[in-house]
Scaffold this motif. Structure first.
Motif, PDB file in Angstrom:
ATOM      1  N   VAL A 202       0.825  -1.208   0.000  1.00 39.06           N
ATOM      2  CA  VAL A 202       0.000   0.000   0.000  1.00 39.06           C
ATOM      3  C   VAL A 202       0.858   1.258   0.000  1.00 39.06           C
ATOM      4  O   VAL A 202       0.566   2.240  -0.693  1.00 39.06           O
ATOM      5  CB  VAL A 202      -0.950  -0.016   1.222  1.00 39.06           C
ATOM      6  CG1 VAL A 202      -1.520   1.363   1.498  1.00 39.06           C
ATOM      7  CG2 VAL A 202      -2.084  -1.015   0.980  1.00 39.06           C
ATOM      8  N   ASN A 205       2.272   1.636  -3.545  1.00 37.70           N
ATOM      9  CA  ASN A 205       1.262   1.958  -4.554  1.00 37.70           C
ATOM     10  C   ASN A 205       0.382   3.145  -4.189  1.00 37.70           C
ATOM     11  O   ASN A 205      -0.486   3.531  -4.970  1.00 37.70           O
ATOM     12  CB  ASN A 205       0.379   0.723  -4.803  1.00 37.70           C
ATOM     13  CG  ASN A 205       1.162  -0.431  -5.398  1.00 37.70           C
ATOM     14  OD1 ASN A 205       1.975  -0.239  -6.283  1.00 37.70           O
ATOM     15  ND2 ASN A 205       0.907  -1.640  -4.900  1.00 37.70           N
ATOM     16  N   ASP A 207      -2.014   3.327  -2.128  1.00 38.86           N
ATOM     17  CA  ASP A 207      -3.411   2.888  -2.087  1.00 38.86           C
ATOM     18  C   ASP A 207      -3.929   3.099  -0.669  1.00 38.86           C
ATOM     19  O   ASP A 207      -4.263   2.140   0.051  1.00 38.86           O
ATOM     20  CB  ASP A 207      -3.471   1.415  -2.494  1.00 38.86           C
ATOM     21  CG  ASP A 207      -4.876   0.943  -2.798  1.00 38.86           C
ATOM     22  OD1 ASP A 207      -5.795   1.793  -2.799  1.00 38.86           O
ATOM     23  OD2 ASP A 207      -5.048  -0.263  -3.024  1.00 38.86           O
ATOM     24  N   LYS A 210      -6.697   1.605   2.002  1.00 39.97           N
ATOM     25  CA  LYS A 210      -6.555   0.293   2.646  1.00 39.97           C
ATOM     26  C   LYS A 210      -5.693   0.349   3.911  1.00 39.97           C
ATOM     27  O   LYS A 210      -5.462  -0.686   4.542  1.00 39.97           O
ATOM     28  CB  LYS A 210      -5.959  -0.709   1.658  1.00 39.97           C
ATOM     29  CG  LYS A 210      -6.841  -0.964   0.436  1.00 39.97           C
ATOM     30  CD  LYS A 210      -6.152  -1.853  -0.579  1.00 39.97           C
ATOM     31  CE  LYS A 210      -7.023  -2.036  -1.825  1.00 39.97           C
ATOM     32  NZ  LYS A 210      -6.310  -2.769  -2.896  1.00 39.97           N
TER      33      LYS A 210
END
Length: 298
Positions: A202, A205, A207, A210
């Protein structure tokens, strides 16, 4: 004269028990030099009240000197800045170990390699997470294999800031370990392994939606959290104020809240909430430090 600047660190970060550590832009700074005689230990220029036997900077230096058979006559150690609070889960002991070993190595004409410094720091601290982050900076995943520290460093995303909620009560690492069980189920181990792996992915990336899942843990936080009154309510309030995730920093007592750097409403509203709790809390908005320990020769 050496001036040494060492960052604070937050360890575990949820599922990464004893293996994840991240350096933060909160610092302890030291002046250290070898002298012709005497051992002088000062704090902000004044004689320290800490006995030399408990001085982790001095003891770390002596550990290195003994290992390499270096005979010193005297030492001057001055803690010129101590912004990393003691026994709050922000790596205060790691700053002292890092400073002591870096200073000793310089005095011995840099006889120690980076690997040897990491190994000795971990031997003194007992686990690598905080000391690796303090020495190397960034977010580090570390372990010990055959008495050698193995680690991998990444630079955390610049999109995040870390709100350290620091209470007026201490929690020692040794006491924090006593409350942990001696055995875990296979299910709990898989729970942590999956989230630890996801956390690194995470971060790479970005992201971030999450992250809250990533910080879940069944190894240490459920047990240590029982000693922090109001923990669940504090974390729930942080979530309501837009946090991306929360975790206990190290063994506590500091709580870490991860925020989008554009979240400008969190600080004042969280401070207002914390004023309704039993403890007294300070909030510091921090960013990752990617440089680690810095040594300047004056």
């Amino acid at each position: 004269m050496l001036k040494i600047k060492v960052p604070a660190s937050t360890a575990n970060m949820g599922p990464g028990f004893d293996s994840f550590g991240m350096a933060l832009n909160l610092y302890n700074e030291f002046e250290i030099e070898e002298t012709d005689k005497d051992i002088i230990f000062l704090e902000a220029g004044e004689p320290s009240s800490i006995p030399l036997s408990e001085n982790l900077i001095y003891n770390s230096m002596v550990k290195a000197f003994d290992k390499y058979n270096y005979k010193f006559k005297g030492l001057y150690i001055n803690v010129i800045k101590a912004d990393v609070p003691l026994s709050r889960g922000l790596g205060s002991s790691a700053t002292c170990i890092a400073a002591g070993l870096k200073a000793a190595n310089h005095i011995m004409n840099n006889i120690m390699s980076k690997q040897e410094i990491l190994n000795l720091a971990t031997e003194i601290e007992g686990h690598p997470d905080n000391v690796v982050a303090a020495l190397e900076g960034g977010l580090d995943v570390s372990l010990v294999e055959n008495n050698q520290v193995v680690y991998s460093k990444i630079d955390p995303p610049e999109d995040l800031i870390f709100a350290a909620l620091i209470p007026d009560f201490k929690m020692s690492t040794s006491n924090g370990r006593k409350v942990l069980p001696s055995e875990y189920t296979k299910e709990d181990c898989v729970f942590n392994i999956s989230r630890a792996a996801l956390l690194i992915s995470v971060f790479y990336n970005k992201d971030f939606k999450k992250l809250r899942t990533c910080f879940q843990d069944k190894i240490h936080q459920p047990y240590r959290g029982e000693s922090i009154n109001g923990l669940k309510d504090i974390f729930e309030t942080a979530k309501e104020l837009g946090s991306l995730g929360e975790f206990i920093s190290g063994s506590g007592s500091t709580l870490m809240v991860v925020l989008d750097k554009n979240n400008t409403n969190f600080l004042n509203k969280m401070q207002s909430y914390l004023e309704t709790t039993e403890a007294t809390w300070k909030i510091k908005l921090l960013q990752p430090d990617c440089n680690g320990t810095e040594v300047t020769v004056c």
